[in-house]
Motif scaffolding. Structure first.
Motif: not given
Ligand code: ZN
Length: 93
Positions: A33, A36, A38, A41, A77
Motif C-alpha cells: 500500500r 502504490c 499510482c 500515491c 484504494h
Molecule cells: Zn495509489
C-alpha cells in the motif's frame, strides 16, 4: 519480466506471497500500500505522507492486468497497478 509462477494472498497475516523462478518472496500488504505506484500515491510520497499507511490495511482483491496486477485495498484504494517488474524489485529490496 515474466509473471511469478504463483501468487498467494494471505489476508490474515497480511502478506502477498510471490513464487518466482528462483524462490519465494513475501511482501506485506502495508508495504505494498505504501509503495502504490499510482500518480496520486507517488505525489503523496513526494510530500512525505507515506506514514498515513495503516499497518492493518489488507489487499482485498487482485485483478490480473497481463503485465502485472491491480491491487484493491481494504481502505478503498484501487488505483495502483503493480507491474511484475515492480513487484520483483520490491521483493529484492
Ligand atoms: Zn495509489
Amino acid at each position: 519480466m515474466n509473471a511469478p509462477q504463483a501468487l498467494r494472498n494471505m489476508r490474515g497475516p497480511g502478506q502477498l506471497v510471490l513464487q518466482w523462478q528462483d524462490g519465494e518472496h513475501s511482501l506485506s500488504h502495508a508495504r505494498l500500500r505504501g509503495a502504490c505506484p499510482c500518480s496520486q500515491c507517488r505525489a503523496a510520497r513526494l510530500q512525505g505522507n507515506i506514514s498515513l499507511v495503516r499497518d492493518d490495511v489488507r489487499v482485498v482483491h487482485i485483478q490480473p492486468q497481463g503485465y502485472g496486477v491491480q491491487l484493491v485495498f481494504s481502505d478503498g484504494h484501487e488505483r495502483g497497478i503493480y507491474p511484475w517488474v515492480y513487484l520483483r524489485d520490491l521483493s529484492a529490496r
